[in-house]
Design a protein around this motif. Structure first.
Motif, PDB file in Angstrom:
ATOM      1  N   GLU A 292       0.814  -1.221   0.000  1.00  0.00           N
ATOM      2  CA  GLU A 292       0.000   0.000   0.000  1.00  0.00           C
ATOM      3  C   GLU A 292       0.841   1.261   0.000  1.00  0.00           C
ATOM      4  O   GLU A 292       0.347   2.349  -0.288  1.00  0.00           O
ATOM      5  CB  GLU A 292      -0.952   0.005   1.209  1.00  0.00           C
ATOM      6  CG  GLU A 292      -0.284   0.088   2.564  1.00  0.00           C
ATOM      7  CD  GLU A 292       0.047  -1.282   3.146  1.00  0.00           C
ATOM      8  OE1 GLU A 292       0.334  -1.354   4.359  1.00  0.00           O
ATOM      9  OE2 GLU A 292       0.020  -2.267   2.377  1.00  0.00           O
ATOM     10  N   ARG A 293       2.142   1.159   0.315  1.00  0.00           N
ATOM     11  CA  ARG A 293       3.016   2.325   0.308  1.00  0.00           C
ATOM     12  C   ARG A 293       3.889   2.396  -0.934  1.00  0.00           C
ATOM     13  O   ARG A 293       4.517   3.408  -1.202  1.00  0.00           O
ATOM     14  CB  ARG A 293       3.919   2.314   1.544  1.00  0.00           C
ATOM     15  CG  ARG A 293       3.197   2.569   2.849  1.00  0.00           C
ATOM     16  CD  ARG A 293       4.137   3.104   3.913  1.00  0.00           C
ATOM     17  NE  ARG A 293       3.420   3.417   5.136  1.00  0.00           N
ATOM     18  CZ  ARG A 293       3.443   2.688   6.234  1.00  0.00           C
ATOM     19  NH1 ARG A 293       4.148   1.584   6.257  1.00  0.00           N
ATOM     20  NH2 ARG A 293       2.764   3.041   7.298  1.00  0.00           N
TER      21      ARG A 293
ATOM     22  N   ARG B  63       3.108   1.092  -7.425  1.00  0.00           N
ATOM     23  CA  ARG B  63       1.689   0.900  -7.727  1.00  0.00           C
ATOM     24  C   ARG B  63       1.210   1.961  -8.711  1.00  0.00           C
ATOM     25  O   ARG B  63       0.188   1.774  -9.375  1.00  0.00           O
ATOM     26  CB  ARG B  63       0.856   0.983  -6.446  1.00  0.00           C
ATOM     27  CG  ARG B  63       1.104  -0.140  -5.454  1.00  0.00           C
ATOM     28  CD  ARG B  63       0.201  -0.006  -4.243  1.00  0.00           C
ATOM     29  NE  ARG B  63      -1.216  -0.118  -4.609  1.00  0.00           N
ATOM     30  CZ  ARG B  63      -2.215   0.031  -3.752  1.00  0.00           C
ATOM     31  NH1 ARG B  63      -1.976   0.321  -2.490  1.00  0.00           N
ATOM     32  NH2 ARG B  63      -3.465  -0.094  -4.154  1.00  0.00           N
TER      33      ARG B  63
END
Length: 243
Positions: A202-203, A207
């Protein structure tokens, strides 16, 4: 001339290493390349090139009456690059104590008043973070693309996401990410040792941006003997993206 900004959300991720080796790799492909060390308060490029200024600078002339001629600065030509840095003008151990309001003028001088000649690429090694100087450079000069440098740590990726927000707000195209210090190759068995724990998904900046290349922890990068293969591949991807 195509100006490429090399940026990072935090210090200590090897941004200057990436800037210097990217410039060298582009030069090895036959391009005319300039390298601007815009890390005004912590210029490291001269040290990495083995160059040292010992003379203390007493004053900095940012402008003059046109009757006395324009101020022109000569870049240092080394390793097939044209290089300019505050570190060429102040002594190695000298602190730059210029007020923040004048730093924009200094950065403008290093870009506009240097006799760069005819360049294909100008690589700008930015200070880390998202402070005024970075924003001023993006607002003032035509940056065709930015490269985000991270280390394999949560903090580096998290801060890079903040940097990405700034780049998007400034309408600067982001070419991709270079992840530095990804792993250490054991000199005895060749196995890759990951010094840092994996970045939480998620960090991860990956992404949102493509990976241009991964650079291992390798002491030979400081020798500047030939272009490391990883940087040759990154330069090829950058040149293709900007063709």
């Amino acid at each position: 001339m195509k100006t490429i900004a090399v940026a990072s959300g935090k210090g200590g991720v090897g941004k200057s290493t990436v800037s210097l080796n990217l410039a060298r790799a582009l030069a090895a492909r036959g391009f005319a390349v300039g390298l601007l060390d815009a890390d005004i308060y912590g210029p490291d490029i001269p040290l990495m090139l083995g160059l040292k200024q010992t003379r203390l600078l007493g004053s900095w002339e940012l402008g003059r009456n046109p009757r006395f001629g324009a101020i022109r600065l000569e870049p240092v030509e080394i390793l097939d690059l044209k290089v300019m840095s505050v570190g060429f003008l102040i002594a190695e151990a000298q602190a730059l104590t210029m007020p923040a309001m004048l730093v924009e003028s200094l950065a403008r001088q290093l870009l506009d008043d240097v006799d760069w000649g005819s360049l294909d690429y100008l690589i700008v090694d930015l200070p880390p973070g998202t402070a005024d100087l970075q924003q001023q450079i993006f607002a003032t000069f035509g940056v065709v693309g930015a490269i985000v440098v991270v280390g394999p740590q949560d903090a580096a990726h998290l801060d890079a996401r903040k940097l990405l927000t700034m780049l998007r707000n400034a309408n600067v195209p982001v070419l991709g990410v270079v992840e530095n210090m990804t792993a250490l190759e054991c000199p005895h068995c060749g196995e890759h040792v990951h010094v840092f724990p994996p970045v939480a998904d998620e960090r991860s900046i990956l992404r949102e941006l493509p990976l241009l290349g991964s650079i291992p922890l390798d002491p030979s990068l400081s020798v500047l003997n030939g272009v490391p293969p990883a940087f040759a591949e990154i330069a090829a991807r950058v040149a293709h993206a900007l063709a």
